[in-house]
Structure formats: structure tokens, C-alpha cells
Design a protein around this motif. Sequence first.
Motif, short mmCIF file in Angstrom:
data_model
loop_
_atom_site.label_atom_id
_atom_site.label_comp_id
_atom_site.label_asym_id
_atom_site.label_seq_id
_atom_site.Cartn_x
_atom_site.Cartn_y
_atom_site.Cartn_z
N GLN A 34 -40.20 -36.72 58.04
CA GLN A 34 -39.97 -36.99 56.62
C GLN A 34 -40.66 -35.93 55.77
OE1 GLN A 34 -37.92 -39.51 55.30
NE2 GLN A 34 -37.37 -39.30 57.46
N LEU A 35 -39.97 -35.50 54.72
CA LEU A 35 -40.53 -34.49 53.81
C LEU A 35 -40.40 -34.99 52.38
CD1 LEU A 35 -38.79 -31.28 55.24
CD2 LEU A 35 -41.12 -32.04 55.72
N THR A 36 -41.35 -34.58 51.55
CA THR A 36 -41.19 -34.82 50.12
C THR A 36 -40.18 -33.80 49.58
OG1 THR A 36 -42.88 -33.24 49.45
CG2 THR A 36 -43.63 -35.48 49.97
N GLY A 91 -40.57 -31.58 47.38
CA GLY A 91 -41.22 -30.27 47.25
C GLY A 91 -41.34 -29.57 48.60
N GLN A 92 -41.67 -30.35 49.62
CA GLN A 92 -41.78 -29.77 50.97
C GLN A 92 -40.42 -29.32 51.48
OE1 GLN A 92 -43.56 -33.28 52.54
NE2 GLN A 92 -45.64 -32.66 51.99
N GLU A 144 -37.98 -28.37 49.68
CA GLU A 144 -37.60 -27.15 48.95
C GLU A 144 -38.30 -25.93 49.53
OE1 GLU A 144 -37.17 -27.17 44.60
OE2 GLU A 144 -38.59 -25.50 44.59
N ALA A 145 -39.58 -26.08 49.87
CA ALA A 145 -40.33 -24.94 50.40
C ALA A 145 -39.73 -24.46 51.72
CB ALA A 145 -41.80 -25.32 50.59
N ALA A 197 -43.64 -19.69 62.11
CA ALA A 197 -44.71 -18.70 61.95
C ALA A 197 -45.21 -18.65 60.51
CB ALA A 197 -44.22 -17.32 62.39
N SER A 198 -44.30 -18.84 59.55
CA SER A 198 -44.71 -18.65 58.15
C SER A 198 -45.22 -19.94 57.51
CB SER A 198 -43.56 -18.06 57.33
OG SER A 198 -42.44 -18.93 57.33
N LEU A 258 -45.18 -26.98 58.11
CA LEU A 258 -46.05 -27.91 57.37
C LEU A 258 -46.72 -28.91 58.31
CD1 LEU A 258 -43.57 -28.61 54.42
CD2 LEU A 258 -45.18 -26.73 54.66
N ALA A 312 -45.48 -30.68 60.50
CA ALA A 312 -44.72 -31.92 60.37
C ALA A 312 -44.58 -32.68 61.69
CB ALA A 312 -43.33 -31.62 59.80
N ILE A 330 -33.43 -21.96 45.15
CA ILE A 330 -33.14 -21.64 46.56
C ILE A 330 -31.86 -20.82 46.61
CG2 ILE A 330 -32.50 -22.62 48.79
CD1 ILE A 330 -34.23 -25.05 48.02
N LEU A 340 -45.81 -10.38 58.50
CA LEU A 340 -45.96 -11.54 59.38
C LEU A 340 -45.74 -11.14 60.83
CD1 LEU A 340 -46.40 -14.56 59.74
CD2 LEU A 340 -43.97 -14.91 59.30
N LEU A 392 -49.97 -13.66 56.34
CA LEU A 392 -49.08 -14.48 55.51
C LEU A 392 -49.19 -14.07 54.05
CD1 LEU A 392 -49.63 -17.89 57.27
CD2 LEU A 392 -47.44 -16.73 57.02
N SER A 451 -46.65 -29.36 48.29
CA SER A 451 -45.45 -29.04 49.06
C SER A 451 -45.75 -28.07 50.19
CB SER A 451 -44.37 -28.45 48.15
OG SER A 451 -44.80 -27.24 47.61
N LEU A 479 -48.15 -31.18 54.81
CA LEU A 479 -47.67 -32.56 54.93
C LEU A 479 -48.77 -33.56 54.61
CD1 LEU A 479 -45.21 -33.22 57.83
CD2 LEU A 479 -44.82 -33.13 55.39
#
Lengths: 456, 456
Positions: free
Chosen positions: A13-15, A17-18, A20-21, A182-183, A187, A189, B51, B247, B253, B282, B285
Motif C-alpha cells: 500500500q502507498l499513499t 504522495g508515495q 507519485e514519487a 536503487a534510487s 520506499l 515497501a 509525472i 547512481l 543519489l 512521500s 513508507l
Amino acid sequence: MTASFDFSSWPPQLTPGQLEALTLAATTYALSHGLLYLPPSNSISNTQPRIPTTAIHAPLSLFPSPFPRAQFEAARRLQSVYNVLYARVAMDTEFLDTVMGADAGVGKADEFTGTLWRGWKNIREHGVVQPLHLGLFRSDYLLHDVGDRLGLSLKQVEFNTISSSFGPLSERAAAMHRHILASTSYLSASPYLTAENFPENSTSSGLAEGLAKAHNAYGVRGARILFVVQPNERNVFDQRWLEYELLEKHEILVIRQTLAELAVSASLVPSTHALTITLPSSSSLTNQPATYEISTIYFRASYTPSDFPAPSYYDTRFLLERSRAIKCPSLPLQLAGGKKVQEALTRPGVLEHFLGNEGARWCIGARDLIAFPTNICGTWMGMWALSISEPPRTRLARREAASLVLKPQRKGGGINVYREAIPAFLDSLRAEEREAWIAMEMIETPRGVGEYLVRA
Amino acid sequence: MTASFDFSSWPPQLTPGQLEALTLAATTYALSHGLLYLPPSNSISNTQPRIPTTAIHAPLSLFPSPFPRAQFEAARRLQSVYNVLYARVAMDTEFLDTVMGADAGVGKADEFTGTLWRGWKNIREHGVVQPLHLGLFRSDYLLHDVGDRLGLSLKQVEFNTISSSFGPLSERAAAMHRHILASTSYLSASPYLTAENFPENSTSSGLAEGLAKAHNAYGVRGARILFVVQPNERNVFDQRWLEYELLEKHEILVIRQTLAELAVSASLVPSTHALTITLPSSSSLTNQPATYEISTIYFRASYTPSDFPAPSYYDTRFLLERSRAIKCPSLPLQLAGGKKVQEALTRPGVLEHFLGNEGARWCIGARDLIAFPTNICGTWMGMWALSISEPPRTRLARREAASLVLKPQRKGGGINVYREAIPAFLDSLRAEEREAWIAMEMIETPRGVGEYLVRA
């Protein structure tokens, strides 16, 4: 991935904002690295511009999809057996005549299959001048969830012997997932999102190597590889990456032509059956047309009836088949990819016929192949052909419809008939049309698994 | 390229069909390989989507442009001397105060320059905490055709010390030209179009290496590099390629932020002046904001007044300057790139002041540098500053207008005043505004040379 993996927990699950990132990282990487489609046409005629100026990212999944390592590795191991199997099917004229032919097989009911088969039969009666075939195959699988105790198994959806696409783009999708890891560490997750769970993917180089091997086997200096493409194709970058790889790694040049263009440009040298393509003067500054011999024909078109809007298109396809160029695939190799073949292989003794004998003639020894049928069979769902002569098979399809899919002899999406729609569909078919269809048990994928799918 | 090369023969003539064939190869390669822009915005507010889903190929030239090898190699050799020169200018506070300052220099007349200079002066009075600067420079040249007997010479347009763009895209443009050569032989359009006339271009790795060196000199594990970017930037891929290189090759980063975002996210640790960026939840997590220390600040914004729509934007810029992070460029290095510095360097003795002494302190020995002034001077056109105190300089600009360009202290296109437009423009300037401008002799490029330029 452990046996206890909970598919319904996927994706994490992501918010907003997450989400979108990660999506920004994904689409930017995709655009930069040629994970692209041409955009849908704005024109009424649905044509693509002659010169593209813009591209969109290909549809992509934000996370890689969970797949058990054991089944993944099994699929890789089985591939070389499948390669041998389908090569042997393509060489077994009698089998293909029986299963796919227009006299005795599915070609009776399916006009497209019948036309291709008749063309092939006619050519072989005049003598096939090129004994080599090239196959670039893609075996599609889904995970089949047979209940907690038995676990997940690898089940084959279909085996593609023509225009197997998305090799280069899937390589780039895998690279994109590694880049997001890598980047962003995704998150953090999921504990499954670690580098060792992202398998290498180097499909492009493998496909180009296959084409280069055929080219070199043909052995004519200065010859080119012909890509037969669809007009207004949007998935061109998947093809262009193969061209770039062929040029950069193998110094082989490619000519792209549609069947309509080939009707004008292609001809055979009568004495040798060498295929030559004559391009208009735009290919040289001498303002003279230029003629190139073709070593290898890579079909990214001619797999579906809509590629043949008039009978003359078949003439062009058969002209190519008659040539000395190595075909990827030849007509028998294309026919070997029929759904009816997939079904015929499941009948008793057929797989053993292909894999159990004469193994020494192939790259995998007889001993190895004999051990494989069980594993190959293990990837099959139950399937059977609908048949005029055997009404019980159709009745069975009607009765078991809820767990079945009906498939015609056709490649591409959107043409299957699923579950509840089957009985009414069967009512609409004339008896002789039924022969074109096979019934296949539905693969029941793990429940609750999802993905974040991103479209441009 | 031989001395007898006829520039007016360039580019080779093509038929429409030939032009189409080469353009198709060019744009397809550009789209596949990230030689891209974001498309112009359709919205009234001219904003880019958060995006991106689509990209266009960057404007490109179908052929490489002819450039004599001797001058090309001279430019490469001179670059390391120019690097030392501008590094020394940036370290010479007294010189910069005199030339660019708001008390004695062009900062009096040019508000933007004056504001940057005052900010820098204020910071250095409180003590500069980071002695290292990073410069990623781009020296722009044109060929100057001084007539048949004297041949072509290399003349500098300007020297960029901030936001020097198009490194990664120019590398890809060079690769595109090599690809067109390999795939089409450029239709044999010119004997000059041979592989040995297509120089290597590996700018991306060089730029990323510079950023990585600064990062490593800063020496804090887990620190990130900050890219300060413009909102709604369309040339993002040129920047993204540096991120990917950092990277993949250096495991560093990057955080991208606009000055507006930094007004919220950036702060200094009081005890150390370490710059930290706090990103919203974001980025993890845990749903907690995440804070990162910044090793290096790479400015791809803040070079033009429109990057500072309100005074608070300067506050943000100066906050970054006060930090311990290594700036690419620092304010003095940015000021060193002013047109007035370019002009001041041409005055008697100035170049010798910078290159003739103390050479041993730099990577190039004093002996080498002393030999260079002649070569450096050779790349300059005549130029002079307009000045209130010296009316003859303005009169000269008026009289010689037909062969001059007037340039303000500004980076970017579309702000210069050329030839016939000069007298009326001078009439419109108040006397004290004149100080912001320099007059420069026009570089007379070889006559008749052209290109096929392709825009999306």
C-alpha cells in the motif's frame, strides 16, 4: 520468495504522495531509456506519421510482480526443451498436415490457417530451397493456484512461434525496476524488494544473436535482414532495439518493409531463389534504386488475418517463403504455434513421440529429453479440441464452461471466449466452425494479487 | 577536413525521399536513446505535468557540422587552461569586486549582478565555511572566417560557469550521427562523412565524475547531491542522464528541488553549517519526513533574474551559499562567468596576471601557463565595455555597429542586440544603464554553411 508469501498483500500500500514519487521515477526512466510506444494516432485514418517526433512510455507496472523462484527457474530450464519440441513439430510434416492442414486438420474450419497451410503445401511440393528455420519463441506462463496444500504451479498459456514481442521492452522494464530499487529502495515497501530478487534480463542480445546466427548461416556478405512489419505499428521501439543491437554488435543492417511494400520491392532470383529487395532511390545519393539480398526474414507481421487485407498479401507471404532466405519463422514453424498443436501435444503418446526418440539429432541428448516429458506435461492445463465428430467434447465444454476458456487458432488478445460466455457462443457457431476452437481449463491465478499499472 | 573545404557546399543536397530516410533514422534514434525534451505545455499556465508520460526528440541537426580538426583540437587543449583561468578569477575577490561588484563594477548598473554580489559579500564577511568550489564549464566557440589567406580561427562566444547544459544530450547527438553513418553511410553524401571524422563524445561521464569528486571531497557517507532546477523545465533529460550516471557509476543519489521548494525544505545545521533537505513523507513508507545532508549543490537554475520572482528567492540562494556544501558553482564562480569579466580579461596585463604567476599552485605548471596567453588571446574577438566615464567607447559602438553585438550580463539566448539595431538601442538606454553592456565584434562564420535542422 518463501512458500508462505501472501499474494493478496501485493502490491504494498502507498499513499498518494508515495505513489507519485515512484511513478515519476518509473515514467522518467522509461522515457529516457526507450521503454516506449508511438502515441495513438490522432488522425481519422489511424495512421502514424512517416517520421515520429514524439513517444509515450509503454504501459508499465510500478512494482515487479511476485513470482516464486523455483517456478521461475523451472520455466527457464524447460525453455530449451520446448525449443527442441517445437522445432521437431515444425519438421514433422505429417503431424502438421493432420493437426493444422486444410484437408484433415483445423485448416478445414479456420480459413486463415487453411490458407497458410495450402501455401506451404504448394511450396514444399515444388521443393523447399532453404532447409534452415529460425525460431524466436516466447512461452507464456501464469501461476496456477491449486489450493494451499499443493501450492503454486507453472502453467503455460500459449507458446508463440511468430512475432514474439516485448523482448527488448521487457528487458528495459526489468532495468526500470532495478533503477527504482536503487534510487528509492522502493520506499522500503516490502522485504521482498531486494536486488537478489530482481533477476537479470538480457533478452535483446539473445534475440539479436539468434538473428545474427541465421544471417551468418546464410553466409552472403552484404546481405541484410528483412523485418516484415505491420503498417502503423505503435510498438516499433521493441523492434528498433533489435535493429540497433544487430548493427552495433553484429554489423548487420536491417530493412523494414510491410507486406504491401514487399509486393513491389521483393523478388526472387530465378536461378538461386535468393530474395532481393529493391529500394527506391532515397536509399542512395546516386538516385538509382538499390537492391539488397536478404539473408533472414524476421516476421513481426503476418500472424493474423488482418495482416492480409487482400489475397495478394498471401502471394507476397508465399513469395518470401519460397525464397532461399532463412525465415523466422517458416510457415511450418508458424503453424506449429497453433492452439490446435498445443492441444494435440497433450494427447497420449504425442509428447513422447517428439521428445523420446532421435534425441541425438538435437542439441539435447535423447537421455535428457526422455526425462523431460513429465516436467513439460506439468505445465499444461487440461485442454481438448471441439469436434464435429465427437459431440461429447462440445457438451463437456458447455457443462464445464465456468472453469474454461475457448481459444481459436489465432495469436493476439481479445479473441478468446471465457467462462459464462461460452454456452451462448457455442450456440452461435455452426458445427463445422467448432473445429477451429479448443477448450482449455482456466488457470486460476493467486487470489488478490494486484499491481500499480501506469499508462501514458 | 582539408584547408580547401567549401563550407557553402554543406550540407549535401538531398532529394525529399533521401531527406525523409535520414530524418526517420535520426528521430527514431533520438527518441529511443533519450535525446529528448518534455513537450511544450498545452496549459495556459504553461506548467508541466507532475509525472511526464510523453516526450519529444530534442531539436537536432541531421548532419554533423563541419569543423576543422586543428581548431577542434585547439579548443580541447585550451579548455584546461580556461579551467585554471576561471578558477583563479573566482578566487580573486578584489578583481571580482572591481569588475562585477555593486560598488565599483557592473553590479552598479545590473541589478541582478549587484544582488548576487552583495549576497556574496555579506557571506564572506561572516566567513566562508567551504573553501572548495566545483566548476562544470562550457566554453562556446564559433569559427571566424577572416578571409581566404588567413583561414579560419577559433573564436569564443562566451564562457559558461553556471548551468552549462547539453552535455548529455550532445553526447547522444554525436552517437546519433555515428548511428546514421553506420546504418545509412549518410547515403554516401560526402567524402567527409567517415567514422574518423566523428569524434568521441563522453561528456556525461566527465560531468558526473566532477560532481562525484566534489561529493567525495565533502566526505559524508549517505549525503546526497542537490540539483537546483527550474520549475516546468523541459530540458530535464539532459539533467536526468547525470542523475543516472551518478547512481550507476558512483552510487550517489540526487535530490531535485526548485528554489521555491528549497525555501521550505532547506536548512543549515547551526553548529556545522551542513545543508540538510527535509522531504515530505512521500519519500519513505514510515510516513515520517526524511532529512538528508547535501554534499554538493548543482545549480541548473538561479542563473537568470526570472529564477528569482521575489526577494525571498535570493534568501534561499544565499542560504545555500552559506552552507558547507560544495557549490557548483559558488557565487564567485558564477560571477566569474559574467560578460564583463570576459571583457576585462582582454585588457592589457590581466590575462598575464592570472596565468603568468603562481602557476605552481595549480594543476598546470607556471611554465605551461606562461606559454598559453597568446593562444587564449587568439580565441577572443575585440570587445569593450560601454561606460559613462568614457563616452568614446559608446560612440565607437555606434559607429561600428554594423560589425558588433551588444551583450548584457546575462546568460541565455534572445537578449543580445545585433548590428543595425544597436544605435536605436543605445538611444533608449540611460547613461548609467550602459555600464551593464559590453560591445563585442561579431564573429563572421563561414559563408553559406547550412544544416538540416529537425524540430519535433
